[in-house]
Write a protein that holds these residues in place. Structure first.
Motif: not given
Length: 90
Positions: A78-90
């Motif tokens: 987010s704008e406040q550097k809070e975690f929203i989501d993550e993706f790891l692609i191989f």
């Protein structure tokens, strides 16, 4: 802070933030074996997405093994550097 006013001097802070989150993933979680390097690739502002709350910041890292790209890691914050989501692609 306005997302459209991201300061380019803070790019290392954003990349370090993404690397920190990536390092929290265990080897068993991503089944890629060993990798040589994590390379900062891009920082983008995501205006709209079907399933990720936007606007937000997307930070992309390339994952290398034997000097060849084997995957990508994406961190959304987010704008406040809070975690929203993550993706790891191989």
């Amino acid at each position: 802070m306005n997302l459209f006013n991201l300061n380019i001097e803070n790019k290392d802070e954003y990349y370090n933030h993404a690397i920190e989150y990536f390092n929290k993933i265990t080897v068993e979680d991503h089944n890629c074996g060993n990798f040589d390097n994590i390379v900062p690739k891009s920082i983008s502002i995501l205006i709209h997405h079907d399933f990720i709350p936007a606007p937000c910041v997307e930070i992309k890292l390339d994952i290398l093994q034997n000097q060849k790209k084997i995957g990508n890691y994406f961190l959304y914050i987010s704008e406040q550097k809070e975690f929203i989501d993550e993706f790891l692609i191989f």
